[in-house]
Structures are given as structure tokens and as C-alpha cells.
Design an enzyme around this catalytic site. Structure first.
Site, PDB file in Angstrom:
ATOM      1  N   ARG A   1       0.686  -1.192  -0.033  1.00  0.00           N
ATOM      2  CA  ARG A   1       0.054   0.125   0.102  1.00  0.00           C
ATOM      3  C   ARG A   1       0.675   1.183  -0.026  1.00  0.00           C
ATOM      4  NH1 ARG A   1      -1.220   2.011   4.686  1.00  0.00           N
ATOM      5  NH2 ARG A   1      -1.951  -0.258   5.560  1.00  0.00           N
TER       6      ARG A   1
ATOM      7  N   TYR B   1     -18.364  15.282 -14.765  1.00  0.00           N
ATOM      8  CA  TYR B   1     -18.663  13.774 -14.610  1.00  0.00           C
ATOM      9  C   TYR B   1     -19.842  13.455 -13.471  1.00  0.00           C
ATOM     10  CZ  TYR B   1     -18.567   8.870 -12.914  1.00  0.00           C
ATOM     11  OH  TYR B   1     -18.787   7.691 -12.727  1.00  0.00           O
TER      12      TYR B   1
ATOM     13  N   ASP C   1      -9.093  17.768 -14.389  1.00  0.00           N
ATOM     14  CA  ASP C   1      -9.671  16.438 -14.745  1.00  0.00           C
ATOM     15  C   ASP C   1      -9.210  16.414 -16.359  1.00  0.00           C
ATOM     16  OD1 ASP C   1     -10.589  14.136 -15.534  1.00  0.00           O
ATOM     17  OD2 ASP C   1     -12.059  14.095 -14.194  1.00  0.00           O
TER      18      ASP C   1
ATOM     19  N   LYS D   1      -9.960   5.123 -18.704  1.00  0.00           N
ATOM     20  CA  LYS D   1     -10.504   5.545 -19.946  1.00  0.00           C
ATOM     21  C   LYS D   1      -9.310   5.423 -21.247  1.00  0.00           C
ATOM     22  CE  LYS D   1     -14.111   6.064 -17.627  1.00  0.00           C
ATOM     23  NZ  LYS D   1     -14.082   6.829 -16.527  1.00  0.00           N
TER      24      LYS D   1
HETATM   25  C1  LIG Z   1     -13.946  12.616 -16.428  1.00  0.00           C
HETATM   26  C2  LIG Z   1     -14.023  11.728 -15.557  1.00  0.00           C
HETATM   27  N1  LIG Z   1     -13.443  11.798 -14.276  1.00  0.00           N
HETATM   28  C3  LIG Z   1     -13.474  11.003 -13.449  1.00  0.00           C
HETATM   29  C4  LIG Z   1     -14.053   9.661 -13.524  1.00  0.00           C
HETATM   30  C5  LIG Z   1     -14.261   8.791 -12.389  1.00  0.00           C
HETATM   31  O1  LIG Z   1     -13.411   7.638 -13.033  1.00  0.00           O
HETATM   32  P1  LIG Z   1     -13.470   6.086 -12.423  1.00  0.00           P
HETATM   33  O2  LIG Z   1     -14.776   5.515 -13.225  1.00  0.00           O
HETATM   34  O3  LIG Z   1     -12.176   5.548 -13.045  1.00  0.00           O
HETATM   35  O4  LIG Z   1     -13.670   6.057 -11.084  1.00  0.00           O
HETATM   36  C6  LIG Z   1     -14.891   9.537 -14.958  1.00  0.00           C
HETATM   37  C7  LIG Z   1     -15.651   8.333 -15.074  1.00  0.00           C
HETATM   38  O5  LIG Z   1     -15.774   7.557 -14.271  1.00  0.00           O
HETATM   39  C8  LIG Z   1     -14.676  10.674 -15.755  1.00  0.00           C
HETATM   40  O6  LIG Z   1     -15.830  10.715 -16.751  1.00  0.00           O
HETATM   41  N1  LIG Z   2     -22.831   3.722 -12.823  1.00  0.00           N
HETATM   42  C1  LIG Z   2     -21.539   4.473 -12.572  1.00  0.00           C
HETATM   43  C2  LIG Z   2     -21.325   5.476 -13.891  1.00  0.00           C
HETATM   44  C3  LIG Z   2     -20.030   5.139 -14.531  1.00  0.00           C
HETATM   45  S1  LIG Z   2     -19.710   6.542 -15.663  1.00  0.00           S
HETATM   46  C4  LIG Z   2     -18.081   6.227 -16.373  1.00  0.00           C
HETATM   47  C5  LIG Z   2     -17.497   6.939 -17.150  1.00  0.00           C
HETATM   48  N2  LIG Z   2     -17.100   7.909 -16.178  1.00  0.00           N
HETATM   49  C6  LIG Z   2     -18.254   7.760 -18.151  1.00  0.00           C
HETATM   50  O1  LIG Z   2     -18.537   8.766 -18.127  1.00  0.00           O
HETATM   51  O2  LIG Z   2     -18.839   6.710 -19.052  1.00  0.00           O
HETATM   52  C7  LIG Z   2     -21.766   5.162 -11.330  1.00  0.00           C
HETATM   53  O3  LIG Z   2     -22.901   5.590 -11.077  1.00  0.00           O
HETATM   54  O4  LIG Z   2     -20.651   5.723 -10.801  1.00  0.00           O
END
Ligand SMILES: Cc1ncc(COP(=O)(O)O)c(C=O)c1O
Ligand SMILES: N[C@@H](CCSC[C@H](N)C(=O)O)C(=O)O
Length: 380
Positions: free
Chosen positions: A46, A98, A170, A195
Site C-alpha cells: 500500500r 462527470y 481532470d 478511459k
Molecule cells: C471525466 C471523468 N473523471 C473521473 C471519472 C471517474 O473515474 P473512474 O470511473 O475511474 O472512477 C470519470 C468516469 O468515471 C470521468 O469521466
Molecule cells: N454507474 C456508474 C457510472 C459510471 S460512468 C463512467 C464514466 N465516467 C463515463 O462517463 O462513462 C456510477 O454511478 O458511478
């Protein structure tokens, strides 16, 4: 080293012990200590793991920071970054973000006393006037998820510096291939590495990079204390994915350009959100700060056409959350990725119920377009 060479040779890409050209997976939770009370380089996974460390070194190099940190998801990386701050600290945050970050802010971080003012990051005057005495940072995505809005990183970082506050970006949609926020004055970059960086829809991971040595030291502490670290197998998978980022991004871009051409010509499409379009509000800023415009496209169908039927009629393009993988994915943010944002806030921010978001993959572009066309044809 130039960027594409760095993708492949950055980090600790060659193992010093064996000469293995691919970083080994150190699948060990703990490490033998040669003396009691010494300061071993590796003690517990960790705290630090050689495979994760190679990835962290690589992302720090790619984003031009002093240190990188790998987490178990993008959300975990964002949470760790906000954990740098304390009760009563105030943030200016972008209005289009997001849905999971919206949820983290509103349902988690606010409970711990962090304060937020939501601002349209395209409006620099509004950004500056939202800064208060207790503001510690400005947080935003560019391009944003899902509206592809563009914020001027250099201008916002300048405003932030003028007020002694940090800039956190981000960079998930752009990736360091298309945009490097730290070189434009930002202090911290975060990624959902799930992604484009991973690139194959087979790993959930997050990264953070900073240019600030003091923040780096705090993140070392927080990463170990909170413990949402990325395991060695996923660290390896992510570093493997990053090696082909440049090659993938070039094809993503070619395909996105072809898909944009198709969407522009099709009378059944009423609106396209894409920073590469000359008349898109953020186009000139995007052209200034990005190498290219990326392969995320949002669009709306002409009034009266059935969005649900369209996305369900696709045969090649997957109806799925996530983005940035080699396969094309499509989704409806209101129902899927941004479902955690209350409808009235979502609509106020411009995310209509019918908005469709497409992540253009690296299949043959003719097949992507043929699939879009056959699904549109089913609507007539
Ligand atoms: C722009 C952006 N930031 C952060 C996240 C969070 O990432 P993760 O799904 O890997 O937790 C997402 C999608 O989930 C995203 O689209
Ligand atoms: N059901 C998930 C949503 C994941 S979205 C993943 C990614 N950031 C996108 O924009 O496609 C949740 O509720 O966290």
C-alpha cells in the site's frame, strides 16, 4: 525523449535485476527488511510497490509533474486530491463535470465541510468573481463530460495564481497526448485512467500528478493513509495500455473526424457538441491548448426521433458507460453516466434528456459510420 518514445520507455521500463524489458508484476504485499528500524525502499505494497511506482513515474513524466500517484479508480484519485483540504475550505468547481464527481462533491465531500461554488468555466469573469477569502482551489474538466465544453487552462491558472489558489484539472477526456495542463500553469492533474490511458476497457484506475513538491509530499501521506491504491496487476495493465496511447489516439482522431463528417451531413442530427467544429464555443481555446480535439462527440437527434430506439438499434457500437477504449461506446448521460445529477440541475447545465455521447473507437471508420446510419434508418 519525445512524447511517443516516453510512452514506451518512461517509468522504470527495464527491470534492473533481470533486464526484463516489460516491468515485472511485483505481486507481493510485503517486502523483507534487512535490518530492524532501517529505511527500506520497499516495505508494504500500500505504501509503495515497484510495479505501481514504475507507472507513477511514467505518468509524472508524461504530465510534466514532480510526482505521480496511482489509485484504484479515477474517483479514488479525485477523492485523495480533495483530501488535501479541510473543513471550511472553498472550491470553485466547473458546472459540467462527470456525474460521479458531482455525487462525490455533493453527497460526500460537503458532509466533511468542504464548500463549493459551481461556475461555468467558459466564463472567466464568473470564475474570478466566485473566488472567496477561503477559496483554496479551482477544479474543472476540459473538455468536459459530457458537453465537451472547453475551459482556458492557462487563463484560469493565471486567475488562480493571482488569488493564491491552486488549479486542479481532470484531464481524462484529453489525455496527456492532446493536452498537458501542468505545462499551462495547473498545479494538479487527475485522470480516470480507466478511459484512454488504459485504453482497452479492462482496468479501472485513477492517477494524479502534481508540479508542487509540498502537495506531492502530502499525497504520498494521503495515498498511504487512505489506502485506495492501485494493485500491481492493474498497474502493469495500465502501463501496458499507456505504451500504445499515441498510436491509439491517432486512429481515434482519424475516426472521430470521419464520424463528425457523417453526423454533420445527416439531416437527422440536430446538434453536435465537438470542440473541433469551427463554430463550437470553445473551438479557439481548444485549438490553442490541445494538440487535437479528441474522439468524444456528443449529439442530439432531430426533435421527434426516438433516442432510446436509436441507441438500442446499434449493432457494433456498444450501449455502455465508460469511454476511451478501443471499441466504440455510446450512452445517454441523463440515464447513465450523469444519472446521479438531479434532473433540474442537469437541464440547467445543458444536459438534455436526449443528449447522446459517443466514444469513437479504433475500428474501421466505415463500420462505425455504417452502424450509426443503419440505426438512424430504423427511426424513419
Ligand atoms: C471525466 C471523468 N473523471 C473521473 C471519472 C471517474 O473515474 P473512474 O470511473 O475511474 O472512477 C470519470 C468516469 O468515471 C470521468 O469521466
Ligand atoms: N454507474 C456508474 C457510472 C459510471 S460512468 C463512467 C464514466 N465516467 C463515463 O462517463 O462513462 C456510477 O454511478 O458511478
Amino acid at each position: 525523449m519525445r512524447f511517443n518514445t516516453q510512452l514506451i520507455h518512461g517509468g522504470n521500463s527495464e527491470d534492473q535485476t533481470t533486464g526484463a524489458v516489460s516491468t515485472p508484476i511485483y505481486r507481493s504485499s510485503t517486502f523483507h527488511q534487512h535490518q530492524l528500524g532501517g529505511q527500506p525502499k520497499w516495505e508494504y505494497s500500500r505504501t509503495g510497490n515497484p510495479t505501481r511506482s514504475s507507472l507513477e513515474k511514467l505518468i509524472a513524466e508524461l504530465e510534466h509533474g514532480v510526482a505521480g500517484f496511482a489509485f484504484s479508480s479515477g474517483s479514488a484519485a479525485i477523492h485523495a486530491v480533495f483530501s488535501l483540504y479541510s473543513q471550511g475550505d472553498h472550491f470553485v468547481v466547473g458546472s459540467d463535470i462527470y456525474g460521479g464527481t458531482f455525487r462525490l462533491i455533493n453527497k460526500v465531500l460537503k458532509r466533511f465541510g468542504l464548500e463549493f461554488t459551481v461556475v461555468d468555466m467558459q466564463d472567466l469573469a464568473a470564475v474570478e468573481s466566485a473566488i472567496q477569502d477561503n477559496t483554496v482551489a479551482i477544479y474543472f474538466e476540459t473538455p468536459t463530460n459530457p458537453l465537451l465544453q472547453i475551459a482556458d487552462i492557462e487563463a484560469i491558472a493565471k486567475i488562480a495564481k493571482g488569488h493564491g489558489v491552486k488549479t486542479i484539472v481532470d484531464n481524462t477526456f484529453a489525455t496527456p497526448y492532446n493536452q498537458q495542463p501542468l505545462t499551462l500553469g495547473a498545479d494538479i492533474v487527475v485522470h480516470s485512467a480507466t478511459k484512454y490511458l488504459g485504453g482497452h476497457s479492462d482496468v479501472v484506475a485513477g492517477l494524479a500528478v502534481t508540479t508542487d513538491q509540498r502537495i506531492a509530499e502530502q499525497l504520498v501521506f494521503l495515498q498511504n493513509s487512505i489506502g485506495s491504491t492501485l494493485g500491481p496487476d492493474d498497474s502493469w495493465l495500465l502501463q501496458r495500455g499507456i505504451k500504445t496511447l499515441g498510436a491509439r489516439m491517432r486512429i481515434h482522431q482519424e475516426n472521430a473526424d470521419a464520424v463528425i463528417g457523417f453526423l454533420q451531413d445527416d439531416p437527422r442530427i440536430s446538434k453536435i457538441y465537438y470542440p473541433g467544429l469551427n463554430d463550437f464555443p470553445g473551438h479557439s481555446v481548444a485549438a490553442k491548448q490541445m494538440r487535437n480535439f479528441g474522439a468524444m462527440i456528443s449529439f442530439e437527434l432531430k426533435k421527434g426521433l426516438n433516442t432510446k430506439k436509436f441507441v438500442e438499434s446499434l449493432q457494433l457500437i456498444d450501449l455502455a458507460e465508460s469511454l476511451g477504449g478501443i471499441e466504440s461506446l455510446i450512452e445517454v448521460p441523463a440515464v447513465m453516466t450523469h444519472g446521479s445529477i438531479p434532473r433540474e440541475i442537469r437541464l440547467k447545465n445543458g444536459i438534455k434528456d436526449e443528449l447522446i455521447r459517443l466514444s469513437v473507437g479504433i475500428e474501421d471508420p466505415e463500420d462505425i459510420i455504417a452502424d450509426l446510419r443503419q440505426a438512424l434508418d430504423k427511426l424513419n
